[in-house]
Design an enzyme around this catalytic site. Structure first.
Site, PDB file in Angstrom:
ATOM      1  N   LYS A 138       0.850  -1.189   0.000  1.00 17.27           N
ATOM      2  CA  LYS A 138       0.000   0.000   0.000  1.00 17.27           C
ATOM      3  C   LYS A 138       0.888   1.242   0.000  1.00 17.27           C
ATOM      4  O   LYS A 138       1.795   1.370   0.832  1.00 17.27           O
ATOM      5  CB  LYS A 138      -0.816  -0.012   1.293  1.00 17.27           C
ATOM      6  CG  LYS A 138      -2.297   0.175   1.098  1.00 17.27           C
ATOM      7  CD  LYS A 138      -2.996  -0.077   2.409  1.00 17.27           C
ATOM      8  CE  LYS A 138      -4.295   0.635   2.467  1.00 17.27           C
ATOM      9  NZ  LYS A 138      -4.907   0.530   3.789  1.00 17.27           N
TER      10      LYS A 138
HETATM   11  C1  E4P Z   1      -8.228   0.682   4.515  1.00 17.78           C
HETATM   12  O1  E4P Z   1      -7.513   0.363   3.616  1.00 17.78           O
HETATM   13  C2  E4P Z   1      -8.171   2.019   5.144  1.00 17.78           C
HETATM   14  O2  E4P Z   1      -6.910   2.233   5.677  1.00 17.78           O
HETATM   15  C3  E4P Z   1      -9.258   2.149   6.173  1.00 17.78           C
HETATM   16  O3  E4P Z   1     -10.455   1.654   5.595  1.00 17.78           O
HETATM   17  C4  E4P Z   1      -9.442   3.547   6.723  1.00 17.78           C
HETATM   18  O4  E4P Z   1     -10.612   3.571   7.491  1.00 17.78           O
HETATM   19  P1  E4P Z   1     -10.941   4.731   8.543  1.00 17.78           P
HETATM   20  O5  E4P Z   1     -11.234   5.985   7.762  1.00 17.78           O
HETATM   21  O6  E4P Z   1     -12.150   4.238   9.278  1.00 17.78           O
HETATM   22  O7  E4P Z   1      -9.732   4.886   9.408  1.00 17.78           O
END
Ligand code: E4P
Length: 216
Positions: free
Chosen positions: A83
């Site tokens: 990522k």
């Molecule tokens: C997933 O890849 C993201 O990092 C995550 O869904 C972020 O979610 P949040 O906005 O609830 O922290």
């Protein structure tokens, strides 16, 4: 639509897996930090539980370092998806990792244009954050609709991974729009399973069964 669990907590992931609905996992630095775990060992543990794409995020801010970190993460397991945050450095890293056949998930997407550029750079997934857009009173799911449409227009292979999902409506809308993946906290999976009429129906079936058994 594929379902990923958005967590670095092993019990959450195991719970999702026990329902038979989990295709992969996403993590981020905040989720790993919350567990107090070392990223490499935690990602390795997750890969042992789920046989599917597991996103692990870099924390470097320069593209060359992101690439090095990405290479290291990709060595943990063949299912690791690196990522990287969207932006000039993230896109350079995504391009380089694509050239090395390492899958990437370009994250922190808040506009369809960012998603389009990430797809062109060779991202395997883009992660539009719907809940965080809703938080600032911009409809997150409209961004997802636009991204799905744009990717269809140009036949991009990049998958739309709906992230920052906070409730069952985000999930349902994502499925109706044809998003490839939604990554969910396990609490949202539980909410999706729940319906008051199911509870009422089950209660009545059991009450009728016991009443009839008493008469026998
Ligand atoms: C997933 O890849 C993201 O990092 C995550 O869904 C972020 O979610 P949040 O906005 O609830 O922290």
């Amino acid at each position: 639509m594929k379902i990923f669990i958005d967590s670095a907590n092993l019990e959450d992931i195991e719970e999702g897996v026990s329902y038979g609905v989990v295709d992969g996992v996403t993590t981020n630095p905040s989720l790993i930090a919350k567990e107090g775990a070392d990223i490499h060992s935690r990602i390795r543990q997750i890969c042992e539980i789920v046989d599917g794409p597991i996103s692990a995020e870099v924390v470097a801010t320069e593209w060359e370092e992101m690439v090095e970190e990405g290479r290291d993460l990709s060595q943990i397991h063949e299912n690791v998806v690196v990522k990287v945050p969207v932006g000039p450095e993230g896109l350079r890293a995504a391009k380089k990792l694509r050239e090395e056949n390492i899958d990437t998930n370009v994250t922190l997407i808040f506009s369809p244009s960012q998603a389009l550029l990430a797809a062109k750079a060779g991202a395997s997934y883009v992660s539009p954050f719907v809940g965080r857009l809703d938080d600032i009173t911009q409809p997150g799911m409209e961004m997802v609709r636009d991204i799905v449409q744009i990717f269809q227009n140009y036949d991009f292979a990049t998958q739309v991974l709906v992230a920052s999902v906070r409730n069952p409506l985000h999930f349902l809308e994502a499925a109706k729009m044809g998003a490839d993946v939604a990554t969910l906290p396990v609490a949202v999976v539980r909410q999706l399973l729940k319906h008051p009429l199911t509870d009422i129906g089950l209660e009545k079936f059991l009450a009728d069964w016991h009443k009839a058994s008493e008469l026998r």
